[in-house]
Design a protein around this motif. Structure first.
Motif, PDB file in Angstrom:
ATOM      1  N   ARG A   6       0.829  -1.209   0.000  1.00 53.15           N
ATOM      2  CA  ARG A   6       0.000   0.000   0.000  1.00 53.15           C
ATOM      3  C   ARG A   6       0.863   1.259   0.000  1.00 53.15           C
ATOM      4  O   ARG A   6       0.561   2.250  -0.673  1.00 53.15           O
ATOM      5  N   MET A   7       1.966   1.216   0.752  1.00 53.36           N
ATOM      6  CA  MET A   7       2.869   2.368   0.800  1.00 53.36           C
ATOM      7  C   MET A   7       3.509   2.600  -0.571  1.00 53.36           C
ATOM      8  O   MET A   7       3.653   3.741  -1.026  1.00 53.36           O
ATOM      9  N   MET A   8       3.862   1.537  -1.271  1.00 55.76           N
ATOM     10  CA  MET A   8       4.464   1.657  -2.594  1.00 55.76           C
ATOM     11  C   MET A   8       3.473   2.238  -3.594  1.00 55.76           C
ATOM     12  O   MET A   8       3.803   3.106  -4.407  1.00 55.76           O
ATOM     13  N   MET A   9       2.209   1.772  -3.519  1.00 53.06           N
ATOM     14  CA  MET A   9       1.181   2.300  -4.413  1.00 53.06           C
ATOM     15  C   MET A   9       0.939   3.780  -4.143  1.00 53.06           C
ATOM     16  O   MET A   9       0.752   4.581  -5.067  1.00 53.06           O
ATOM     17  N   PHE A  10       0.939   4.153  -2.848  1.00 50.48           N
ATOM     18  CA  PHE A  10       0.737   5.555  -2.494  1.00 50.48           C
ATOM     19  C   PHE A  10       1.861   6.421  -3.061  1.00 50.48           C
ATOM     20  O   PHE A  10       1.613   7.505  -3.597  1.00 50.48           O
ATOM     21  N   CYS A  11       3.100   5.949  -2.968  1.00 50.01           N
ATOM     22  CA  CYS A  11       4.249   6.710  -3.497  1.00 50.01           C
ATOM     23  C   CYS A  11       4.153   6.863  -5.010  1.00 50.01           C
ATOM     24  O   CYS A  11       4.446   7.931  -5.567  1.00 50.01           O
ATOM     25  N   LEU A  12       3.734   5.801  -5.704  1.00 52.11           N
ATOM     26  CA  LEU A  12       3.608   5.866  -7.161  1.00 52.11           C
ATOM     27  C   LEU A  12       2.524   6.854  -7.567  1.00 52.11           C
ATOM     28  O   LEU A  12       2.697   7.638  -8.516  1.00 52.11           O
ATOM     29  N   LEU A  13       1.389   6.843  -6.860  1.00 49.95           N
ATOM     30  CA  LEU A  13       0.313   7.782  -7.175  1.00 49.95           C
ATOM     31  C   LEU A  13       0.734   9.212  -6.887  1.00 49.95           C
ATOM     32  O   LEU A  13       0.431  10.136  -7.644  1.00 49.95           O
ATOM     33  N   LEU A  14       1.467   9.405  -5.806  1.00 47.71           N
ATOM     34  CA  LEU A  14       1.942  10.743  -5.462  1.00 47.71           C
ATOM     35  C   LEU A  14       2.892  11.261  -6.519  1.00 47.71           C
ATOM     36  O   LEU A  14       2.811  12.422  -6.948  1.00 47.71           O
ATOM     37  N   ALA A  15       3.792  10.397  -6.984  1.00 51.77           N
ATOM     38  CA  ALA A  15       4.737  10.805  -8.030  1.00 51.77           C
ATOM     39  C   ALA A  15       4.012  11.126  -9.326  1.00 51.77           C
ATOM     40  O   ALA A  15       4.345  12.071 -10.037  1.00 51.77           O
ATOM     41  N   ALA A  16       2.960  10.327  -9.624  1.00 49.68           N
ATOM     42  CA  ALA A  16       2.225  10.540 -10.870  1.00 49.68           C
ATOM     43  C   ALA A  16       1.493  11.866 -10.851  1.00 49.68           C
ATOM     44  O   ALA A  16       1.547  12.655 -11.796  1.00 49.68           O
ATOM     45  N   PHE A  17       0.796  12.165  -9.731  1.00 46.26           N
ATOM     46  CA  PHE A  17       0.010  13.399  -9.669  1.00 46.26           C
ATOM     47  C   PHE A  17       0.867  14.644  -9.501  1.00 46.26           C
ATOM     48  O   PHE A  17       0.432  15.756  -9.782  1.00 46.26           O
ATOM     49  N   SER A  18       2.119  14.468  -9.084  1.00 47.51           N
ATOM     50  CA  SER A  18       3.018  15.619  -8.945  1.00 47.51           C
ATOM     51  C   SER A  18       3.819  15.866 -10.206  1.00 47.51           C
ATOM     52  O   SER A  18       4.546  16.854 -10.298  1.00 47.51           O
ATOM     53  N   SER A  19       3.716  14.997 -11.216  1.00 47.45           N
ATOM     54  CA  SER A  19       4.473  15.171 -12.461  1.00 47.45           C
ATOM     55  C   SER A  19       3.817  16.234 -13.325  1.00 47.45           C
ATOM     56  O   SER A  19       2.621  16.505 -13.212  1.00 47.45           O
ATOM     57  N   PRO A  20       4.606  16.859 -14.263  1.00 46.54           N
ATOM     58  CA  PRO A  20       4.053  17.905 -15.124  1.00 46.54           C
ATOM     59  C   PRO A  20       2.916  17.432 -16.001  1.00 46.54           C
ATOM     60  O   PRO A  20       2.053  18.209 -16.393  1.00 46.54           O
ATOM     61  N   VAL A  21       2.905  16.131 -16.325  1.00 48.76           N
ATOM     62  CA  VAL A  21       1.868  15.637 -17.222  1.00 48.76           C
ATOM     63  C   VAL A  21       0.497  15.795 -16.590  1.00 48.76           C
ATOM     64  O   VAL A  21      -0.481  16.140 -17.235  1.00 48.76           O
ATOM     65  N   PHE A  22       0.422  15.517 -15.269  1.00 46.05           N
ATOM     66  CA  PHE A  22      -0.868  15.575 -14.600  1.00 46.05           C
ATOM     67  C   PHE A  22      -1.174  16.969 -14.054  1.00 46.05           C
ATOM     68  O   PHE A  22      -2.303  17.400 -14.031  1.00 46.05           O
ATOM     69  N   THR A  23      -0.147  17.655 -13.556  1.00 45.17           N
ATOM     70  CA  THR A  23      -0.402  18.980 -13.000  1.00 45.17           C
ATOM     71  C   THR A  23      -0.485  20.028 -14.086  1.00 45.17           C
ATOM     72  O   THR A  23      -1.088  21.076 -13.888  1.00 45.17           O
ATOM     73  N   GLY A  24       0.120  19.765 -15.268  1.00 44.93           N
ATOM     74  CA  GLY A  24       0.100  20.732 -16.348  1.00 44.93           C
ATOM     75  C   GLY A  24       0.789  22.027 -15.963  1.00 44.93           C
ATOM     76  O   GLY A  24       0.236  23.102 -16.169  1.00 44.93           O
ATOM     77  N   GLU A  25       1.963  21.937 -15.391  1.00 46.28           N
ATOM     78  CA  GLU A  25       2.678  23.137 -14.987  1.00 46.28           C
ATOM     79  C   GLU A  25       3.140  23.924 -16.204  1.00 46.28           C
ATOM     80  O   GLU A  25       3.192  23.412 -17.323  1.00 46.28           O
ATOM     81  N   TRP A  26       3.486  25.198 -15.988  1.00 48.73           N
ATOM     82  CA  TRP A  26       3.989  26.041 -17.066  1.00 48.73           C
ATOM     83  C   TRP A  26       5.392  25.581 -17.439  1.00 48.73           C
ATOM     84  O   TRP A  26       6.326  25.693 -16.643  1.00 48.73           O
ATOM     85  N   LYS A  27       5.528  25.042 -18.625  1.00 52.30           N
ATOM     86  CA  LYS A  27       6.830  24.520 -19.048  1.00 52.30           C
ATOM     87  C   LYS A  27       6.957  24.641 -20.560  1.00 52.30           C
ATOM     88  O   LYS A  27       5.991  24.417 -21.288  1.00 52.30           O
ATOM     89  N   ALA A  28       8.136  25.041 -21.011  1.00 53.48           N
ATOM     90  CA  ALA A  28       8.382  25.177 -22.449  1.00 53.48           C
ATOM     91  C   ALA A  28       9.663  24.450 -22.834  1.00 53.48           C
ATOM     92  O   ALA A  28      10.621  24.379 -22.044  1.00 53.48           O
ATOM     93  N   ASN A  29       9.669  23.898 -24.020  1.00 50.81           N
ATOM     94  CA  ASN A  29      10.859  23.249 -24.585  1.00 50.81           C
ATOM     95  C   ASN A  29      11.243  24.023 -25.839  1.00 50.81           C
ATOM     96  O   ASN A  29      10.622  23.871 -26.895  1.00 50.81           O
ATOM     97  N   VAL A  30      12.242  24.877 -25.693  1.00 54.12           N
ATOM     98  CA  VAL A  30      12.675  25.755 -26.788  1.00 54.12           C
ATOM     99  C   VAL A  30      14.162  25.539 -27.032  1.00 54.12           C
ATOM    100  O   VAL A  30      14.940  25.452 -26.071  1.00 54.12           O
ATOM    101  N   VAL A  31      14.559  25.447 -28.287  1.00 55.36           N
ATOM    102  CA  VAL A  31      15.973  25.342 -28.595  1.00 55.36           C
ATOM    103  C   VAL A  31      16.677  26.613 -28.121  1.00 55.36           C
ATOM    104  O   VAL A  31      16.172  27.719 -28.278  1.00 55.36           O
ATOM    105  N   LYS A  32      17.849  26.454 -27.486  1.00 60.33           N
ATOM    106  CA  LYS A  32      18.525  27.593 -26.852  1.00 60.33           C
ATOM    107  C   LYS A  32      19.315  28.447 -27.843  1.00 60.33           C
ATOM    108  O   LYS A  32      19.324  29.677 -27.747  1.00 60.33           O
ATOM    109  N   GLU A  33      19.998  27.809 -28.778  1.00 58.59           N
ATOM    110  CA  GLU A  33      20.847  28.529 -29.729  1.00 58.59           C
ATOM    111  C   GLU A  33      20.682  27.941 -31.120  1.00 58.59           C
ATOM    112  O   GLU A  33      20.553  26.729 -31.284  1.00 58.59           O
ATOM    113  N   LEU A  34      20.711  28.812 -32.111  1.00 60.45           N
ATOM    114  CA  LEU A  34      20.611  28.396 -33.501  1.00 60.45           C
ATOM    115  C   LEU A  34      21.488  29.278 -34.379  1.00 60.45           C
ATOM    116  O   LEU A  34      21.670  30.468 -34.085  1.00 60.45           O
TER     117      LEU A  34
END
Length: 306
Positions: A6-34
């Motif tokens: 149960r503790m392992m499942m709780f940790c996995l769920l916590l990690a999943a809901f805290s990831s950017p995919v689920f929280t949808g945090e402000w994040k950009a992937n832009v090439v730095k130099e060209l």
């Protein structure tokens, strides 16, 4: 054991809901130099995420601006709010609803070095926005190239007459929306073949290839083959190779003397056999003649005694 599970499942769920995919945090992937070729164009790969999850393009407003001045916009859907120097030269290549903020700039000027940052505004109505964010930590800057890069030629050192020969011409660029055109100085025939390949080599950089396949003739020896890259903005660069054609392997200089020697030997052997047979025949004739003479002499000798 169940407690640990149960503790392992709780940790996995916590990690999943805290990831950017689920929280949808402000994040950009832009090439730095060209690298940006002056007078040509450049494409800046860009993607982003936001807390609202999936939204249609009409609910998202995308802006590109100078890093230190958010009001100095180089791209905006309302061109009247774009810096005059950039009007008509910038556009988004992707759909904001698909989290694609890729920017194209054409007719590059030598002072367009940046850096430039992306800003997103989530639209509630035409007159209001709910959330907005500038990705000032993920900006792009350009290294201005006054001259285009030269193509690279890859080919075998020596060509062999009558055998297929391949030359590959490649050039790197940063504008996949206006791919450089590669041409050859050699007049192609129906037997020649040219293949073009375009691929991304690393984030923000692309490579265009032209593969020329032909069969060299002896007249091609010491001739020049040039590959020219035509970039958007009418700039060109070239690379040349001198073709060295080796004649195909010819064993006549070995076969003909060998055949002549064998033929001479055969003729000589036949002649010798013929002469030996003739000689033996002559000896036999002489021996027969000697026997006849001896017989005659013997008969005469017996008559005389009688």
């Amino acid at each position: 054991m169940d407690e640990e599970r149960r503790m392992m499942m709780f940790c996995l769920l916590l990690a999943a809901f805290s990831s950017p995919v689920f929280t949808g945090e402000w994040k950009a992937n832009v090439v730095k130099e060209l690298d940006a070729l002056v007078t040509s164009c450049v494409v800046v790969p860009c993607s982003f995420t936001h807390p609202k999850g999936s939204l249609p393009t009409t609910k998202i407003r995308g802006i590109w601006h100078r890093s230190a001045h958010r009001d100095q916009r180089i791209y905006f859907e309302d061109s009247t709010q774009v810096l005059e120097n950039f009007r008509g030269r910038t556009r988004l290549l992707g759909h904001l609803g698909q989290n694609n903020c890729t920017l194209e700039i054409i007719d590059i000027k030598d002072h367009d070095n940046g850096p430039y940052c992306f800003r997103i505004e989530l639209v509630e109505t035409e007159l209001s926005t709910t959330d907005k964010f500038s990705f000032v930590e993920d900006c792009v800057k350009f290294t201005m190239l006054p001259d285009p890069p030269k193509p690279t030629l890859d080919h075998p050192k020596t060509a062999i007459q009558g055998r297929p020969y391949t030359v590959t011409c490649s050039v790197t660029h940063t504008c996949p929306s206006h791919v450089p055109k590669l041409t050859w100085s050699r007049d192609t025939t129906d037997d020649d073949e040219v293949i073009e390949v375009h691929r991304e080599t690393r984030f923000g950089y692309w490579e265009t290839k032209s593969i020329l396949m032909f069969t060299p003739k002896k007249e091609d020896d010491h001739s020049d083959v040039t590959c020219t890259a035509h970039f958007n903005g009418r700039k060109t660069s070239s690379q040349m190779l001198t073709l060295y054609v080796k004649r195909s392997e010819n064993y006549n200089h070995i076969i003909i003397p060998t055949a002549a020697a064998i033929g001479t030997a055969v003729i000589f052997a036949v002649f010798c056999i013929f002469m030996v047979k003739k000689y033996k025949t002559r000896i036999a004739e002489l021996q027969n003649q000697e026997g006849s003479v001896w017989n005659r002499l013997s008969r005469l000798s017996r008559r005389t005694r009688n």
